[in-house]
Motif scaffolding. Structure first.
Motif, PDB file in Angstrom:
ATOM      1  N   LYS A   1       0.828  -1.204   0.000  1.00 18.91           N
ATOM      2  CA  LYS A   1       0.000   0.000   0.000  1.00 18.91           C
ATOM      3  C   LYS A   1       0.864   1.257   0.000  1.00 18.91           C
ATOM      4  O   LYS A   1       0.540   2.253  -0.667  1.00 18.91           O
ATOM      5  CB  LYS A   1      -0.933  -0.011   1.214  1.00 18.91           C
ATOM      6  CG  LYS A   1      -1.950   1.121   1.219  1.00 18.91           C
ATOM      7  CD  LYS A   1      -2.880   1.036   0.022  1.00 18.91           C
ATOM      8  CE  LYS A   1      -3.920   2.146   0.051  1.00 18.91           C
ATOM      9  NZ  LYS A   1      -4.817   2.101  -1.122  1.00 18.91           N
TER      10      LYS A   1
ATOM     11  N   ASP B   1     -13.221  -8.456  -0.147  1.00 21.85           N
ATOM     12  CA  ASP B   1     -13.168  -7.650  -1.365  1.00 21.85           C
ATOM     13  C   ASP B   1     -14.159  -8.207  -2.377  1.00 21.85           C
ATOM     14  O   ASP B   1     -14.186  -9.420  -2.638  1.00 21.85           O
ATOM     15  CB  ASP B   1     -11.753  -7.679  -1.944  1.00 21.85           C
ATOM     16  CG  ASP B   1     -11.558  -6.642  -3.039  1.00 21.85           C
ATOM     17  OD1 ASP B   1     -12.559  -6.024  -3.444  1.00 21.85           O
ATOM     18  OD2 ASP B   1     -10.418  -6.449  -3.492  1.00 21.85           O
TER      19      ASP B   1
ATOM     20  N   HIS C   1     -17.698  -3.244   6.114  1.00 23.19           N
ATOM     21  CA  HIS C   1     -17.070  -2.031   5.588  1.00 23.19           C
ATOM     22  C   HIS C   1     -17.762  -0.750   6.032  1.00 23.19           C
ATOM     23  O   HIS C   1     -17.112   0.306   6.074  1.00 23.19           O
ATOM     24  CB  HIS C   1     -17.060  -2.071   4.052  1.00 23.19           C
ATOM     25  CG  HIS C   1     -16.037  -3.006   3.478  1.00 23.19           C
ATOM     26  ND1 HIS C   1     -14.696  -2.718   3.427  1.00 23.19           N
ATOM     27  CD2 HIS C   1     -16.175  -4.245   2.930  1.00 23.19           C
ATOM     28  CE1 HIS C   1     -14.043  -3.720   2.864  1.00 23.19           C
ATOM     29  NE2 HIS C   1     -14.913  -4.658   2.556  1.00 23.19           N
TER      30      HIS C   1
ATOM     31  N   GLU D   1      -9.996   0.209   5.003  1.00 17.92           N
ATOM     32  CA  GLU D   1      -8.679  -0.402   4.852  1.00 17.92           C
ATOM     33  C   GLU D   1      -8.233  -0.961   6.200  1.00 17.92           C
ATOM     34  O   GLU D   1      -8.152  -0.225   7.183  1.00 17.92           O
ATOM     35  CB  GLU D   1      -7.656   0.626   4.359  1.00 17.92           C
ATOM     36  CG  GLU D   1      -7.866   1.050   2.914  1.00 17.92           C
ATOM     37  CD  GLU D   1      -6.771   1.985   2.443  1.00 17.92           C
ATOM     38  OE1 GLU D   1      -5.972   2.407   3.300  1.00 17.92           O
ATOM     39  OE2 GLU D   1      -6.717   2.289   1.251  1.00 17.92           O
TER      40      GLU D   1
END
Length: 375
Positions: A138, A253, A284, A319
């Motif tokens: 990242k 994801d 999320h 994240e």
């Protein structure tokens, strides 16, 4: 090597020439055990008025066995023994850390170097740790997307070295291929940006960068995914539907879920269930955002897949990393939480333990980590 400090009151840094170029002596002492031992031996030799080649400046003479053998000959000399010095260097090398400057004052000209921090925090070794791999990737993604043009030549060299290490790790583990492909796509896009027909910076330095990029592409192109042994059991298609559902419930994801549905019809049938998308929404996003959209849809059966994609476009995805860098507010050190750091505060004292609460250690996301540097 001459060096002009940013602060005229500072004498500057001591630089050492290595096979990769000039590096700061303090960085080598913190990151590389072998040069640290060699420098410790040389300093001890000067202190004891011995010749470096006799005391053990060579790499094989700095081994623990040899240091114990020579400690008997140095026990009558003043000052700390050589074995103790080497042991302290080994202890410090096991805890990568980097002390940052929060703000500038009249007495201190604060400056944090990105290349120094990456080397001191041992990002290259962190690539091989599954807990820290995605955090390092990242950071690379953020640098390639927005900050590559503002990096110094040394920082770019370290960046390409980390990319090459990521490619080697992916080739060895045969996992996270999508992460490597995304980084390489960004890298190729950035290298096409030119100023007057050439990349901005030193021509010789960019020649080295382009050769590094070519090595990375060669490693990525030669990766071959080996199929599992057909005799090995149980295979994925032999697992019951309940186990397949539990596997898909642990994917965070939507791209991974879509790829899994395209790979096998049973996964696609499980993916059509609302339970998968409902749990993904609650992972999320906050409950009040989900409830607000549920009321807006006003359907007999809530379409959590549509809710998820609408919230994703509006608020983005959360994240989370298995391990992140941590900032200690007591000593202003960045460190990996699993490895710890040599804090200047003695936590054994009762009053210090009471004062040092959990808010002293602050997790640092990748974007916040890059804000500590002038990029």
């Amino acid at each position: 090597m001459p060096f002009i400090s940013k602060d005229w009151r500072s004498p500057g840094e001591t630089w050492v020439k290595t096979h990769e170029g000039w590096e700061k002596k303090k960085v080598l002492e913190c990151t590389s055990p072998a040069p640290a031992k060699k420098l410790a031996c040389r300093a001890e030799a000067e202190k004891e008025n011995f010749r470096p080649e006799v005391v053990g400046c060579k790499a094989h003479l700095c081994s623990p066995k040899h240091s114990v053998a020579h400690s008997s000959g140095l026990q009558n000399s003043p000052g700390p023994s050589l074995s103790l010095t080497l042991q302290q260097d080994n202890d410090n090398s096991l805890q990568p850390h980097f002390q940052i400057t929060i703000k500038c004052t009249k007495e201190i000209a604060g400056f944090n170097g990105l290349s120094d921090s990456i080397q001191r925090l041992d990002f290259v070794s962190a690539v091989h740790d599954t807990r820290r791999f995605h955090y390092v990737c990242k950071v690379l993604e953020e640098l390639l997307n927005h900050r590559l043009a503002s990096l110094s030549g040394c920082a770019r060299r370290v960046l390409f070295a980390m990319l090459e290490e990521v490619a080697r790790q992916v080739a060895a583990s045969q996992t996270n291929m999508h992460v490597l492909k995304a980084l390489l796509a960004q890298l190729q896009e950035v290298t096409r940006l030119a100023c007057w027909g050439h990349p901005l910076g030193s021509t010789s330095l960019w020649d080295n960068h382009l050769s590094s990029i070519q090595r990375i592409l060669n490693i990525a192109n030669n990766i071959e995914i080996t199929k599992p042994d057909e005799d090995q059991e149980p295979q994925l298609d032999q697992m019951p539907e309940e186990c397949v559902r539990e596997i898909m419930l642990r994917l965070s994801d939507h791209k991974d879920l879509s790829s899994a549905g395209e790979a096998w019809h049973l996964m696609q049938r499980v993916l059509d269930e609302q339970r998968i998308w409902k749990q993904l929404c609650h992972y999320h996003f906050k409950p009040h955002l989900i409830n607000k959209l549920v009321e807006e849809f006003d359907q007999a059966e809530t379409d959590y897949q549509a809710i998820y994609h609408k919230l994703r476009k509006s608020y983005g995805l959360k994240e989370e990393f298995t391990e992140t860098l941590t900032l200690c507010r007591n000593c202003r050190c960045l460190f990996w939480q699993s490895l710890g750091h040599p804090c200047i505060v003695e936590r054994d004292l009762p009053e210090v333990v009471q004062r040092c609460s959990d808010n002293v250690l602050v997790p640092i996301p990748p974007k916040v980590f890059l804000t500590f540097f002038s990029l």
